[in-house]
Each structure stands twice: as C-alpha cells, then as structure tokens.
Design an enzyme around this catalytic site. Structure first.
Site, PDB file in Angstrom:
ATOM      1  N   GLN A  80       0.844  -1.196   0.000  1.00 47.05           N
ATOM      2  CA  GLN A  80       0.000   0.000   0.000  1.00 47.05           C
ATOM      3  C   GLN A  80       0.881   1.249   0.000  1.00 47.05           C
ATOM      4  O   GLN A  80       1.126   1.845   1.034  1.00 47.05           O
ATOM      5  CB  GLN A  80      -0.894  -0.013   1.250  1.00 47.05           C
ATOM      6  N   PHE A  81       1.387   1.645  -1.175  1.00 50.10           N
ATOM      7  CA  PHE A  81       2.288   2.794  -1.243  1.00 50.10           C
ATOM      8  C   PHE A  81       1.626   4.076  -0.782  1.00 50.10           C
ATOM      9  O   PHE A  81       2.287   5.011  -0.339  1.00 50.10           O
ATOM     10  CB  PHE A  81       2.878   2.951  -2.654  1.00 50.10           C
ATOM     11  N   THR A  82       0.298   4.148  -0.833  1.00 49.21           N
ATOM     12  CA  THR A  82      -0.397   5.381  -0.471  1.00 49.21           C
ATOM     13  C   THR A  82      -0.296   5.707   1.019  1.00 49.21           C
ATOM     14  O   THR A  82      -0.649   6.809   1.424  1.00 49.21           O
ATOM     15  CB  THR A  82      -1.878   5.334  -0.893  1.00 49.21           C
TER      16      THR A  82
END
Length: 147
Positions: A80-82
């Site tokens: 989950q890069f966000t």
C-alpha cells in the site's frame, strides 16, 4: 515502513485484469485475523521489515488481549504505497516519500517472509497489481505500526 493493521473477521484481496477478477489472498470468516497494509519509504531495509514482522506477530490486539503468536490467526499482507502520501499542501497527494517499486517490493516480500519464519499463516496480494480489498473490520480495531 508503515504497517496499517486492521483486526478482521474476514478479508479478501482480488486482482482485477483484462481476463477478469481472481482472489489471490483471503482470511475466511471463521474467526479473527489481521489485514496488514504495508507501505515502504526510501530509508527502509530488511532489518526494519523483520522487526516490524516481529512486532506484528506479538501485537496483542485480538480478543482477550491475545496476539497472532498466541492463537495462530491468519495475516493478509497487501502492499500500500499510499500510506506515504503527503496531503499537507493543496488537494492532490504527493507520493515522494513512497519508495519506488524496485525498492519496495523486496521489502514487502521480506516482511511477509519474516512473518512466515515466525510461524504465521500468511497470504498476500500481488505487488503493483490493480487490487480490490474487502474486509470486515472487527471492533473496529485499526493500529498503525512504525519503528
């Protein structure tokens, strides 16, 4: 590295592609488990991934203050890069603090592998894929892990 952990009674990650949707990881609705959304930044390394896996393994957020190590609950790991989105200016997040895929993917894999080495039942999403995540948050309980 940031791990957003949600205690769940069920969770599923589905990969969407041109040929349809396929479930690639799942916590079935027959008890408790943890959904771990994993974000990686530029300064992270394998040691941080291992230490966070150990922390999650022993984190007492299941019923009766139990941990995954106590009851063998499953863990669903999804990149989950966000989690490293910056929203301090304007209306559009920036992703500068998120590590690029070539750096992040091996560290997400190292985090999942460290959990498996501890004895956890781990399923994962597919790094970089278009994923749909469904979950039933139990409690609700949501915790952010960082070192």
């Amino acid at each position: 590295m940031r791990i957003l952990v949600q205690r769940v009674t069920s969770a599923r990650v589905t990969v969407v592609s041109d040929v349809g949707a396929q479930t690639v990881g799942e916590i079935r609705p027959d008890g408790q488990g943890l959904l771990a959304l994993v974000g990686v930044t530029h300064t992270d390394d394998v040691d941080i991934a291992r230490r966070l896996a150990e922390k999650l393994w022993r984190l007492r957020i299941l019923d009766d203050e139990m941990s995954v190590s106590d009851v063998g609950a499953p863990i669903l790991v999804v990149s989950q890069f966000t989690l490293y989105g910056n929203t301090t200016k304007g209306r559009r997040p920036t992703w500068n603090a998120a590590a690029p895929g070539a750096v992040a993917e091996p560290l997400v894999d190292a985090f999942a592998a460290a959990l498996v080495a501890l004895g956890a039942q781990v399923q994962t999403g597919i790094f970089g894929a278009d994923m749909q995540v469904e979950l039933v948050n139990d409690g609700p309980v949501t915790v952010l892990l960082e070192l």
